[in-house]
Design a protein around this motif. Sequence first.
Motif, short mmCIF file in Angstrom:
data_model
loop_
_atom_site.label_atom_id
_atom_site.label_comp_id
_atom_site.label_asym_id
_atom_site.label_seq_id
_atom_site.Cartn_x
_atom_site.Cartn_y
_atom_site.Cartn_z
N GLY A 60 -65.33 -19.18 0.46
CA GLY A 60 -66.77 -19.16 0.60
C GLY A 60 -67.34 -20.57 0.55
N ASP A 61 -68.50 -20.75 1.16
CA ASP A 61 -69.11 -22.08 1.22
C ASP A 61 -69.39 -22.66 -0.16
OD1 ASP A 61 -71.12 -21.27 4.17
OD2 ASP A 61 -69.05 -21.96 3.96
N PHE A 62 -69.67 -21.81 -1.10
CA PHE A 62 -70.04 -22.28 -2.44
C PHE A 62 -68.85 -22.89 -3.19
CE2 PHE A 62 -67.88 -19.00 -4.78
CZ PHE A 62 -67.84 -17.94 -3.90
N VAL A 63 -67.64 -22.65 -2.69
CA VAL A 63 -66.46 -23.15 -3.39
C VAL A 63 -66.44 -24.68 -3.35
CG1 VAL A 63 -63.94 -23.23 -3.36
CG2 VAL A 63 -65.14 -21.05 -3.04
N THR A 68 -58.76 -23.26 -5.59
CA THR A 68 -57.60 -23.24 -4.71
C THR A 68 -56.87 -21.92 -4.88
OG1 THR A 68 -57.32 -25.64 -4.94
CG2 THR A 68 -55.45 -24.39 -4.08
N ILE A 69 -56.66 -21.24 -3.77
CA ILE A 69 -55.90 -19.99 -3.80
C ILE A 69 -54.46 -20.28 -3.40
CG2 ILE A 69 -56.40 -19.33 -1.40
CD1 ILE A 69 -56.69 -16.43 -2.41
N SER A 70 -53.54 -19.60 -4.05
CA SER A 70 -52.13 -19.76 -3.70
C SER A 70 -51.42 -18.43 -3.95
CB SER A 70 -51.48 -20.87 -4.53
OG SER A 70 -51.54 -20.58 -5.92
N ARG A 71 -50.28 -18.27 -3.34
CA ARG A 71 -49.54 -17.03 -3.53
C ARG A 71 -48.07 -17.35 -3.76
NH1 ARG A 71 -51.00 -13.49 1.29
NH2 ARG A 71 -49.28 -12.16 0.68
N TYR A 79 -52.82 -16.47 -7.02
CA TYR A 79 -53.52 -17.22 -8.06
C TYR A 79 -54.82 -17.80 -7.50
CZ TYR A 79 -48.81 -17.09 -10.01
OH TYR A 79 -47.61 -16.66 -10.47
N LEU A 80 -55.75 -18.02 -8.40
CA LEU A 80 -56.97 -18.73 -8.05
C LEU A 80 -57.19 -19.80 -9.12
CD1 LEU A 80 -59.39 -18.86 -6.05
CD2 LEU A 80 -60.68 -17.53 -7.74
N GLN A 81 -56.92 -21.03 -8.75
CA GLN A 81 -57.17 -22.15 -9.66
C GLN A 81 -58.61 -22.58 -9.48
OE1 GLN A 81 -55.10 -23.87 -11.98
NE2 GLN A 81 -57.08 -24.79 -12.51
N MET A 82 -59.38 -22.52 -10.53
CA MET A 82 -60.80 -22.86 -10.48
C MET A 82 -61.05 -24.09 -11.33
SD MET A 82 -62.60 -19.11 -10.59
CE MET A 82 -62.21 -18.82 -12.31
N ASN A 83 -61.51 -25.13 -10.70
CA ASN A 83 -61.83 -26.38 -11.39
C ASN A 83 -63.33 -26.66 -11.29
OD1 ASN A 83 -59.04 -26.83 -11.86
ND2 ASN A 83 -58.84 -27.83 -9.87
N ASP A 84 -63.81 -27.52 -12.17
CA ASP A 84 -65.21 -27.91 -12.16
C ASP A 84 -66.13 -26.70 -12.13
OD1 ASP A 84 -67.41 -29.84 -9.95
OD2 ASP A 84 -67.42 -29.58 -12.14
N LEU A 85 -65.89 -25.77 -13.03
CA LEU A 85 -66.70 -24.56 -13.07
C LEU A 85 -68.14 -24.89 -13.42
CD1 LEU A 85 -64.02 -22.27 -14.62
CD2 LEU A 85 -65.30 -21.75 -12.54
N LYS A 86 -69.05 -24.19 -12.76
CA LYS A 86 -70.47 -24.47 -12.90
C LYS A 86 -71.18 -23.28 -13.54
CE LYS A 86 -70.52 -27.36 -8.75
NZ LYS A 86 -71.16 -27.59 -7.42
N PRO A 87 -72.38 -23.50 -14.04
CA PRO A 87 -73.13 -22.40 -14.66
C PRO A 87 -73.40 -21.24 -13.71
CG PRO A 87 -74.06 -24.50 -15.29
CD PRO A 87 -73.04 -24.79 -14.24
#
Length: 119
Positions: A60-63, A68-71, A79-87
Motif C-alpha cells: 500500500g502507498d502508506f507503507v 518488508t514482506i517475505s516468505r 513475514y512482515l517486518q515493520m520498521n519506523d512504526l507510526k502512531p
Amino acid sequence: QPQLVESGGGLVQPGGSLKLSCATSGVTFDDNSIAWFRHAPGKEREMVSCSSTDGSTSEGDFVEGRFTISRDNSKLTVYLQMNDLKPEDPAIYYCARRYYCSSPTAVDWGQGTQVTVSA
C-alpha cells in the motif's frame, strides 16, 4: 483445511519495529499469494503488502518503504517486518490467502494480531 495463524503483534513505541509472522497449513503454499491486511477502528480495511508466488511483492502507498514482506517456503510462513512504526499504524493485522495478489478477494483469513503504537 487451510489455516493461517498470525503472531508477533504487540506494543511498540513510535519509531520502533515489529516482525509479524503468518504460519500456514493445509494449503499448497507455493501456489498461493499471501497478503497482509490491517483494520483499524473506524477505518476501512486496507491491504498492507502482498507476496506473490513468482517472488514479486506489492504494498500500500502508506507503507513508504517501512515494511518488508517475505516468505519462507520451507516453513510455509510469510513475514512482515515493520520498521519506523507510526502512531497511525495501530490496527489488527491479518494475513490472508489469495490466488493472486491482484485477486479482488481473499480465500482464507487468519484471526489477526494486534499492533499498538504508543509512547
